[in-house]
Scaffold this motif. Sequence first.
Motif, PDB file in Angstrom:
ATOM      1  N   ALA A   1       3.317   2.836   2.748  1.00 19.99           N
ATOM      2  CA  ALA A   1       4.829   3.018   2.442  1.00 19.99           C
ATOM      3  C   ALA A   1       5.585   4.383   3.288  1.00 19.99           C
ATOM      4  O   ALA A   1       6.428   4.297   3.861  1.00 19.99           O
ATOM      5  CB  ALA A   1       5.024   2.837   0.262  1.00 19.99           C
ATOM      6  N   HIS A   2       4.774   5.554   2.278  1.00 21.13           N
ATOM      7  CA  HIS A   2       5.096   6.563   3.113  1.00 21.13           C
ATOM      8  C   HIS A   2       4.989   6.444   4.956  1.00 21.13           C
ATOM      9  O   HIS A   2       5.403   6.991   5.421  1.00 21.13           O
ATOM     10  CB  HIS A   2       4.096   7.813   2.910  1.00 21.13           C
ATOM     11  CG  HIS A   2       4.173   8.318   1.337  1.00 21.13           C
ATOM     12  ND1 HIS A   2       5.572   8.929   0.590  1.00 21.13           N
ATOM     13  CD2 HIS A   2       3.511   8.400   0.485  1.00 21.13           C
ATOM     14  CE1 HIS A   2       4.985   9.195  -0.351  1.00 21.13           C
ATOM     15  NE2 HIS A   2       4.209   8.784  -0.651  1.00 21.13           N
ATOM     16  N   ALA A   3       4.241   6.133   5.047  1.00 19.07           N
ATOM     17  CA  ALA A   3       3.933   5.973   6.540  1.00 19.07           C
ATOM     18  C   ALA A   3       4.907   4.947   7.301  1.00 19.07           C
ATOM     19  O   ALA A   3       5.419   5.417   8.779  1.00 19.07           O
ATOM     20  CB  ALA A   3       2.776   5.221   6.816  1.00 19.07           C
TER      21      ALA A   3
ATOM     22  N   THR B   1       9.490  12.553  -1.334  1.00 21.40           N
ATOM     23  CA  THR B   1       8.320  12.198  -2.597  1.00 21.40           C
ATOM     24  C   THR B   1       8.373  10.528  -2.945  1.00 21.40           C
ATOM     25  O   THR B   1       9.413  10.086  -2.210  1.00 21.40           O
ATOM     26  CB  THR B   1       9.453  12.967  -3.588  1.00 21.40           C
ATOM     27  OG1 THR B   1      10.147  12.792  -3.457  1.00 21.40           O
ATOM     28  CG2 THR B   1       8.756  13.995  -3.334  1.00 21.40           C
ATOM     29  N   ASP B   2       8.193  10.065  -4.731  1.00 17.75           N
ATOM     30  CA  ASP B   2       7.494   8.688  -4.135  1.00 17.75           C
ATOM     31  C   ASP B   2       8.559   8.054  -4.636  1.00 17.75           C
ATOM     32  O   ASP B   2       9.708   8.894  -6.037  1.00 17.75           O
ATOM     33  CB  ASP B   2       7.090   8.894  -5.619  1.00 17.75           C
ATOM     34  CG  ASP B   2       4.836   8.939  -4.806  1.00 17.75           C
ATOM     35  OD1 ASP B   2       4.762   9.378  -3.503  1.00 17.75           O
ATOM     36  OD2 ASP B   2       3.738   9.463  -5.508  1.00 17.75           O
ATOM     37  N   ASN B   3       8.939   7.180  -4.300  1.00 18.21           N
ATOM     38  CA  ASN B   3      10.290   6.270  -4.766  1.00 18.21           C
ATOM     39  C   ASN B   3      10.612   5.114  -4.015  1.00 18.21           C
ATOM     40  O   ASN B   3       8.854   4.289  -4.167  1.00 18.21           O
ATOM     41  CB  ASN B   3      11.490   6.648  -3.653  1.00 18.21           C
ATOM     42  CG  ASN B   3      10.783   6.741  -2.411  1.00 18.21           C
ATOM     43  OD1 ASN B   3      11.252   5.922  -1.518  1.00 18.21           O
ATOM     44  ND2 ASN B   3      10.140   7.413  -1.334  1.00 18.21           N
TER      45      ASN B   3
ATOM     46  N   ASN C   1       0.325  -1.520   0.200  1.00 14.71           N
ATOM     47  CA  ASN C   1       0.114  -0.441   0.302  1.00 14.71           C
ATOM     48  C   ASN C   1       1.133   1.368   0.004  1.00 14.71           C
ATOM     49  O   ASN C   1       1.202   0.960   0.904  1.00 14.71           O
ATOM     50  CB  ASN C   1      -1.114  -0.295   0.964  1.00 14.71           C
ATOM     51  CG  ASN C   1      -1.496   1.267   1.473  1.00 14.71           C
ATOM     52  OD1 ASN C   1      -1.155   2.089   1.319  1.00 14.71           O
ATOM     53  ND2 ASN C   1      -2.455   0.976   1.482  1.00 14.71           N
ATOM     54  N   HIS C   2       0.667   1.935  -0.743  1.00 15.48           N
ATOM     55  CA  HIS C   2       1.622   3.586  -0.851  1.00 15.48           C
ATOM     56  C   HIS C   2       1.179   4.214  -0.153  1.00 15.48           C
ATOM     57  O   HIS C   2       2.486   4.600   0.638  1.00 15.48           O
ATOM     58  CB  HIS C   2       0.736   4.023  -2.406  1.00 15.48           C
ATOM     59  CG  HIS C   2       2.011   5.307  -3.144  1.00 15.48           C
ATOM     60  ND1 HIS C   2       2.547   5.479  -3.560  1.00 15.48           N
ATOM     61  CD2 HIS C   2       1.478   6.434  -2.659  1.00 15.48           C
ATOM     62  CE1 HIS C   2       3.447   6.434  -3.668  1.00 15.48           C
ATOM     63  NE2 HIS C   2       2.993   7.075  -2.495  1.00 15.48           N
ATOM     64  N   LEU C   3       0.615   3.851   0.682  1.00 16.19           N
ATOM     65  CA  LEU C   3       0.356   5.486   1.844  1.00 16.19           C
ATOM     66  C   LEU C   3       1.053   5.191   2.837  1.00 16.19           C
ATOM     67  O   LEU C   3       1.482   5.522   3.950  1.00 16.19           O
ATOM     68  CB  LEU C   3      -1.369   5.190   2.552  1.00 16.19           C
ATOM     69  CG  LEU C   3      -2.137   6.613   0.818  1.00 16.19           C
ATOM     70  CD1 LEU C   3      -3.980   5.745   1.496  1.00 16.19           C
ATOM     71  CD2 LEU C   3      -1.478   7.329   0.834  1.00 16.19           C
TER      72      LEU C   3
END
Length: 355
Positions: free
Chosen positions: A125-127, A318-320, A121-123
Amino acid sequence: MPSSVNRTVSGLILGPILGIESSCDETAAAVLDADGRILAEAVLSQEREHAPFGGVVPEIAARAHLAHLPGLVRDVLARAGVEIAAVAATAGPGLIGGLIVGSQFAKGIAIARRLPYVAVNHLEAHALTARLPGLVEGGAAFPYLLLLVSGGHCQCVAVEGVGRYRRLGATVDDAAGEAFDKVGKLLGLGWPGGPALERLAAAGDPARYKFPRPMLGRAGCDFSFSGLKTAVAQTVARLPPGALPVQVAADLAAGFQAAVTDVLADRASHAMAMMRGQASLLVVAGGVAANQAARAALQAAATAQGFRLVAPPIRLCTDNAVMVAWTGLERLRLGLEDGIDFAPRPRWPLEALAP
Ligand code: KG4
Ligand code: ZN
């Protein structure tokens, strides 16, 4: 421990992991060792492909991921120089075309090499980025507070564990980055608007145009930015027609940026108050976290609330794909592997991860 050594956790072999990110307009791949050290990473921004259209065009994004991913993955695998033991790919939320490209590519590698696959889940991953080794002195232990401010998301989240998230508040209309992009367009800046608007604001007077601070002081930590964007649009509409004089544009940018940073600091302060006694770490992530004025305002808010602010380096905000690979490791450590039939999800709220 040498980076190529595998360890067994919950019956799974834990070793170097390949992560793939393709949910929006960045094509990214990374290889981390079993402890989360970065062995190789690469991010290819599609900014130039989308800029003529003033925003991300899903079809162009999907085709660009398809064109760039094979080379990018080959490159990071060669530079890492290790045998990977697992594959993770962003499976949502995001643009479905890109999600399909990245997931299917990862699944192909997992099948061919008989490796475990993690649908990330992309969120999440940020978290979880703040937990990468070396990022926070002593490590970012659960629970902590996450302020996610990107082009598509704007929310305060209590991060209680892997898969365990409690949304404290979110935007009721636009995301913070979306507001930067829309106001950037109004001021005649290119896309994305955020970085250009920040540069323009540096030469502006934030007091010349006083814009509203939506939700300021309101209970809870929801956000709203569409009224602010409308206020800027109305101010621009009242100005003489034609191109904006440079100083006027700079003052508008500075006034808008000041309003956004006040709102972010206020909403984050409320969120920190909601978590007082449970957490003492505020992590900021997403493209808007690159904004120096926002970082400074959040730093002041955190200090006032007795919290420590963690703002990861901008390339990890940022997205990575580093964050995707890391989330794969975090989940594999708990024995959380996904089936190869896992279908990408354009909508996939963090709360849906609860076991
Ligand atoms: O996290 P991100 O790279 O992609 C996603 O949206 O997931 O965030 C991109 C957003 C864009 O809206 C961009 O304008 C904004 O972050 N942004 C900024 C800055 N750099 C990027 N906003 C304000 N100031 C910046 N320096
Ligand atoms: Zn993102």
